[in-house]
Write an enzyme that holds these catalytic residues in place. Sequence first.
Site, short mmCIF file in Angstrom:
data_model
loop_
_atom_site.label_atom_id
_atom_site.label_comp_id
_atom_site.label_asym_id
_atom_site.label_seq_id
_atom_site.Cartn_x
_atom_site.Cartn_y
_atom_site.Cartn_z
N GLY A 100 6.01 30.32 62.93
CA GLY A 100 7.20 31.01 63.44
C GLY A 100 7.54 30.62 64.86
N LYS A 117 3.22 25.77 71.13
CA LYS A 117 3.30 27.15 70.67
C LYS A 117 4.20 27.93 71.63
CE LYS A 117 0.48 31.16 69.38
NZ LYS A 117 -0.89 31.65 69.13
N GLY A 130 10.52 33.29 68.32
CA GLY A 130 9.98 31.93 68.44
C GLY A 130 9.33 31.63 69.77
N ARG A 180 -1.39 22.99 72.26
CA ARG A 180 -2.73 23.07 71.68
C ARG A 180 -2.97 21.91 70.71
NH1 ARG A 180 -2.56 28.52 67.80
NH2 ARG A 180 -0.93 27.79 66.41
N ASP A 260 -4.13 33.94 57.24
CA ASP A 260 -3.29 32.91 57.88
C ASP A 260 -3.86 32.53 59.26
OD1 ASP A 260 -2.33 35.71 58.23
OD2 ASP A 260 -1.07 34.81 59.77
N ASN A 261 -4.89 33.24 59.71
CA ASN A 261 -5.53 32.89 60.98
C ASN A 261 -6.91 32.30 60.76
OD1 ASN A 261 -3.31 33.78 62.39
ND2 ASN A 261 -4.14 35.81 62.80
#
Length: 494
Positions: A100, A117, A130, A180, A260-261
């Site tokens: 996202g 990010k 975002g 990252r 999702d992590n």
Amino acid sequence: MNLSTDRHDKTDLGLTWRNTFAELGDDFYTRVSPQPLPDPYWVAHSTSLARELGLTPSWQQSDEWLQALSGNRAVAGTEPLASVYSGHQFGVWAGQLGDGRAILLGQTASGLELQLKGAGLTPYSRMADGRAVLRSSVREFLCSEAMHGLQIPTTRALCVTGSDAPVYRETAETAAVLTRLAPSFVRFGHFEHFSARAQVEQLRALADYVIDQHYPQCRGAESPGGKAYAALLQAVSERTAKLLAQWQAIGFCHGVMNTDNMSILGLTIDYGPFQFLDAYQPGHICNHSDTQGRYAFNRQPNVAYWNLFCLAQALLPLIEEQSLAMAALEPFKTMFPQELERQMRAKLGLTDSTAPNDRLLIEDILSLLARSGIDYTIFWRRLSHSVGSGDVTPVRDLFLEPAGFDGWWLRYAQRIGAQSRQQLSQAMLRANPKFVLRNHLAELAIQGAKRQDFAALASLLEVLQAPFDEHPEFEHYADFPPDWAHSIEISCSS
Ligand code: AMP
Ligand code: MG
């Protein structure tokens, strides 16, 4: 699928770029460009990661780099994209999520992928903006590099840039972009996404991609077909078991272990409301939004297994036999406790063969620490020094009622017997860090950064990158947390 290697790689910013993830095709992502951020400035850099990437030292002064990593300048040869994934959040199927606010530019010759990010809206931003705020970007930056310094698998962080453009959370905050890197940002949730939609061909393409790029050894187990995928699941289970053992031994609480992590490579990923324990409290909940304590410190290993189970379910259409999938998860149950015991024994300097009562020695010291709420990092560091000096007072003084500790110390002294105390102490000082990124330390660095004073951030980074060294000039970073540290509330808002 043909992931060709003969595409023309292009050079920009002194790096050669490609994007193998892009070769998977449009079912896996949407191409999207980073959105410009007005008047960016540097907040922090990791010189050690820059060196690993082969960047010239002048990159930190370069306006080209500053603009590129803030989303203001396209990088030739990259193929920016946001990937789609789904996931279970707090134990509940959340459906489609996706990048996202993270945009993947591509891979450099180092083999690491680079993501920005906070670089603006993507089709997966849902109701959000975002963007990322300075405080959470500084926390992720520092913790990524701290984990690397502690030799715990993690995504890395190259730098943070900031902008005075406001980003609205509970109040207006400073915008930031975190750069990252990782060999892959693929999560358990990427597999869950295609599985939930019964898109088996895409699921297979993704699994093949991950095997080819990161787990080539799983190919060996190929016939019948399903075995390579079971081997992949097993390899992920093993890496996850090792990662969790390291988290538990160091006292790291992730805070949002949604599927999702969870990295398919067993890396620590998506730093949000994480915390290194101050006082040792096994049931500690670091995420202010986690009202049920699902992600409490001592629940992390079980949650990891639960998440692996979700991954197994997602891979079932490829593995085909339920029994094979369950067998592939089994190593987690044996490997996690073994690895944790190995890590804890190393903290005690017990690297020789295992004695029958070692496990009891570990359990007993942990319950003494828990009963008195002793500072976890300080305890282990002082113990390491005491073994060398023979003076146990600095450790004993941590306990309000030291009788329990005295009894334990006698048993421990007997266990280490005639071994060289100097050697033991040296080994323990390499297993028990002096510095971890406590919440209040991150907070001080953030307060400085908000005033555009980056000195505390830079010095904190320096000690966290070498956390087993003494750094006598930064003794205050190894202190007990101040009283106000207890009032810091970290939630999912970032
Ligand atoms: P997290 O809990 O930070 O891992 O985020 C969960 C999901 O929300 C992911 O799909 C993120 O990309 C998305 N997300 C979080 N914050 C934002 C934001 N400010 N803008 C867009 N998407 C976001
Ligand atoms: Mg996430």
